[in-house]
Design an enzyme around this catalytic site. Structure first.
Site, PDB file in Angstrom:
ATOM      1  N   TYR A  92      22.366 -28.534 -64.552  1.00 44.76           N
ATOM      2  CA  TYR A  92      21.386 -29.621 -64.699  1.00 44.76           C
ATOM      3  C   TYR A  92      20.166 -29.366 -63.815  1.00 44.76           C
ATOM      4  O   TYR A  92      19.020 -29.455 -64.253  1.00 44.76           O
ATOM      5  CB  TYR A  92      22.053 -30.950 -64.341  1.00 44.76           C
ATOM      6  CG  TYR A  92      21.197 -32.169 -64.607  1.00 44.76           C
ATOM      7  CD1 TYR A  92      21.136 -32.731 -65.876  1.00 44.76           C
ATOM      8  CD2 TYR A  92      20.451 -32.757 -63.589  1.00 44.76           C
ATOM      9  CE1 TYR A  92      20.359 -33.858 -66.119  1.00 44.76           C
ATOM     10  CE2 TYR A  92      19.668 -33.880 -63.821  1.00 44.76           C
ATOM     11  CZ  TYR A  92      19.630 -34.429 -65.092  1.00 44.76           C
ATOM     12  OH  TYR A  92      18.854 -35.536 -65.334  1.00 44.76           O
TER      13      TYR A  92
ATOM     14  N   SER B 152      13.548 -34.571 -63.119  1.00 44.61           N
ATOM     15  CA  SER B 152      14.584 -35.318 -62.399  1.00 44.61           C
ATOM     16  C   SER B 152      14.333 -35.140 -60.904  1.00 44.61           C
ATOM     17  O   SER B 152      13.550 -34.269 -60.501  1.00 44.61           O
ATOM     18  CB  SER B 152      15.945 -34.722 -62.777  1.00 44.61           C
ATOM     19  OG  SER B 152      16.946 -35.122 -61.875  1.00 44.61           O
TER      20      SER B 152
HETATM   21  P1  NDP Z   1      20.592 -41.463 -72.003  1.00 45.79           P
HETATM   22  O1  NDP Z   1      21.934 -40.837 -72.089  1.00 45.79           O
HETATM   23  O2  NDP Z   1      20.453 -42.927 -72.110  1.00 45.79           O
HETATM   24  O3  NDP Z   1      19.604 -40.793 -73.049  1.00 45.79           O
HETATM   25  C1  NDP Z   1      19.684 -39.451 -73.411  1.00 45.79           C
HETATM   26  C2  NDP Z   1      18.985 -39.326 -74.738  1.00 45.79           C
HETATM   27  O4  NDP Z   1      18.949 -37.968 -75.160  1.00 45.79           O
HETATM   28  C3  NDP Z   1      19.705 -40.102 -75.827  1.00 45.79           C
HETATM   29  O5  NDP Z   1      18.726 -40.833 -76.526  1.00 45.79           O
HETATM   30  C4  NDP Z   1      20.322 -39.027 -76.715  1.00 45.79           C
HETATM   31  O6  NDP Z   1      20.342 -39.485 -78.056  1.00 45.79           O
HETATM   32  C5  NDP Z   1      19.327 -37.891 -76.513  1.00 45.79           C
HETATM   33  N1  NDP Z   1      19.906 -36.571 -76.758  1.00 45.79           N
HETATM   34  C6  NDP Z   1      20.859 -35.941 -76.041  1.00 45.79           C
HETATM   35  N2  NDP Z   1      21.146 -34.748 -76.597  1.00 45.79           N
HETATM   36  C7  NDP Z   1      20.345 -34.615 -77.690  1.00 45.79           C
HETATM   37  C8  NDP Z   1      20.176 -33.619 -78.670  1.00 45.79           C
HETATM   38  N3  NDP Z   1      20.886 -32.481 -78.654  1.00 45.79           N
HETATM   39  N4  NDP Z   1      19.267 -33.826 -79.655  1.00 45.79           N
HETATM   40  C9  NDP Z   1      18.542 -34.958 -79.676  1.00 45.79           C
HETATM   41  N5  NDP Z   1      18.637 -35.935 -78.762  1.00 45.79           N
HETATM   42  C10 NDP Z   1      19.544 -35.761 -77.784  1.00 45.79           C
HETATM   43  O7  NDP Z   1      20.009 -40.943 -70.615  1.00 45.79           O
HETATM   44  P2  NDP Z   1      18.671 -41.227 -69.801  1.00 45.79           P
HETATM   45  O8  NDP Z   1      17.784 -42.154 -70.506  1.00 45.79           O
HETATM   46  O9  NDP Z   1      19.094 -41.500 -68.436  1.00 45.79           O
HETATM   47  O10 NDP Z   1      18.039 -39.758 -69.815  1.00 45.79           O
HETATM   48  C11 NDP Z   1      16.804 -39.455 -70.421  1.00 45.79           C
HETATM   49  C12 NDP Z   1      16.186 -38.278 -69.680  1.00 45.79           C
HETATM   50  O11 NDP Z   1      15.926 -38.657 -68.341  1.00 45.79           O
HETATM   51  C13 NDP Z   1      17.099 -37.053 -69.626  1.00 45.79           C
HETATM   52  O12 NDP Z   1      16.305 -35.883 -69.755  1.00 45.79           O
HETATM   53  C14 NDP Z   1      17.674 -37.146 -68.216  1.00 45.79           C
HETATM   54  O13 NDP Z   1      18.066 -35.894 -67.727  1.00 45.79           O
HETATM   55  C15 NDP Z   1      16.485 -37.705 -67.465  1.00 45.79           C
HETATM   56  N6  NDP Z   1      16.806 -38.333 -66.194  1.00 45.79           N
HETATM   57  C16 NDP Z   1      17.560 -39.465 -66.110  1.00 45.79           C
HETATM   58  C17 NDP Z   1      17.800 -40.044 -64.864  1.00 45.79           C
HETATM   59  C18 NDP Z   1      18.561 -41.303 -64.692  1.00 45.79           C
HETATM   60  O14 NDP Z   1      18.787 -41.717 -63.539  1.00 45.79           O
HETATM   61  N7  NDP Z   1      18.982 -41.976 -65.737  1.00 45.79           N
HETATM   62  C19 NDP Z   1      17.314 -39.429 -63.635  1.00 45.79           C
HETATM   63  C20 NDP Z   1      16.547 -38.240 -63.849  1.00 45.79           C
HETATM   64  C21 NDP Z   1      16.309 -37.723 -65.073  1.00 45.79           C
HETATM   65  P3  NDP Z   1      21.505 -39.081 -79.120  1.00 45.79           P
HETATM   66  O15 NDP Z   1      22.785 -39.050 -78.361  1.00 45.79           O
HETATM   67  O16 NDP Z   1      21.414 -40.126 -80.164  1.00 45.79           O
HETATM   68  O17 NDP Z   1      21.089 -37.719 -79.640  1.00 45.79           O
END
Ligand code: NDP
Length: 252
Positions: free
Chosen positions: A155, A142
């Site tokens: 985070y 991130s």
């Molecule tokens: P989303 O909320 O769209 O996606 C998060 C994903 O993680 C979902 O698919 C969710 O699926 C999965 N997830 C969460 N907890 C669990 C768990 N315990 N087991 C399995 N799967 C899990 O967010 P983003 O696409 O934005 O985030 C994706 C990554 O990118 C993250 O690591 C985030 O920190 C990082 N990021 C995002 C940024 C942004 O601006 N969007 C910026 C910087 C980093 P489900 O709930 O079905 O399990």
């Protein structure tokens, strides 16, 4: 050089957001993509999306914070596909609170979901990647891997940790021809940041003015970097953390 035909990739959190953007890139390059997340409805929709792109994709329901479930994810993938070549550690979450308001359970939840999960999945994938004679791990960091924010103690700690975990895994497994790299997204339009925009007044406009590219990222911005880091194009690159941020991290 960028061909992923015959390769098998697990994408944690691949059922939406950045994970789905990366999964689409891998699918378009020919990989068979395993969507690993909890919400089965969302995973079903993602699998249809990937199948429509020609990938023989399927989903495995998993909570990546659970050690046994992670082991089962790797075992089932290899049983069904015969191999594992690529792991994307993308699953993540955030709880936005000032540090003094964050309780231990909340801290632990964020650390487990964002950082410990990447360790568990990588450790569990390692014997399969080693057996294949080559492998690729992509860890999602991130801007909070490099910057700080008042609302992001857990985070930021987890995402800083992702960069250091990446370097340690890269140095440990280079000898096995496994490359481990990080991707540091800027502000991307996903469910995660939809919540942030609701919680942080003025965020939307601040991101536009602070990002040299003058736009929010979209999930398809992650297809190219995923293919690059998953393919032989990046075979001599390991331990790196590549910003995909429209210039956010280079603007003072
Ligand atoms: P989303 O909320 O769209 O996606 C998060 C994903 O993680 C979902 O698919 C969710 O699926 C999965 N997830 C969460 N907890 C669990 C768990 N315990 N087991 C399995 N799967 C899990 O967010 P983003 O696409 O934005 O985030 C994706 C990554 O990118 C993250 O690591 C985030 O920190 C990082 N990021 C995002 C940024 C942004 O601006 N969007 C910026 C910087 C980093 P489900 O709930 O079905 O399990």
């Amino acid at each position: 050089m960028f061909d992923l035909q015959g390769k098998v990739a697990i994408v944690t959190g691949g059922n939406g957001g950045i994970g789905l953007g990366m999964a689409r890139g891998l699918a378009d390059a020919g990989a068979r993509v395993v969507v690993a997340a909890r919400n089965e409805e969302k995973s079903k929709a993602a699998v249809s999306d990937l199948q429509a792109r020609g990938s023989d994709s399927f989903a495995i329901a998993v909570d990546v914070t659970n050690e046994q479930a992670v082991e089962a994810l790797m075992t089932e993938t290899v049983e069904r596909c015969g191999r594992l070549d690529i792991l994307v550690n993308n699953a993540g979450t955030n709880i936005r609170k000032l540090p003094q308001e964050l309780n231990l359970d909340e801290w632990q939840h964020v650390m487990d979901t964002n950082l410990t999960s990447a360790f568990l999945c990588s450790r569990s994938a390692y014997p399969h990647l080693k057996h294949a004679g080559r492998g690729k791990i992509i860890n999602i960091g991130s801007m909070l891997s490099i910057f700080g924010a008042s609302f992001a103690a857990a985070y930021g700690a987890s995402k800083g940790g992702i960069v250091q975990l990446t370097k340690s895994l890269a140095t440990a497994w280079a000898v096995d021809n496994i490359q481990v790299n990080g991707v540091l997204p800027g502000w991307i339009d996903t469910d995660l940041t939809l919540q942030a925009r609701q919680q942080i007044p003025g965020l939307h406009d601040r991101v536009l003015s602070r990002t040299p590219a003058a736009r929010w990222g979209v999930i398809d911005d992650f297809a190219g970097v995923a293919v690059f880091l998953a393919s032989s194009a990046s075979d001599f690159i390991t331990g790196a953390a590549i910003p995909v941020d429209g210039g956010y991290s280079v603007l003072i």
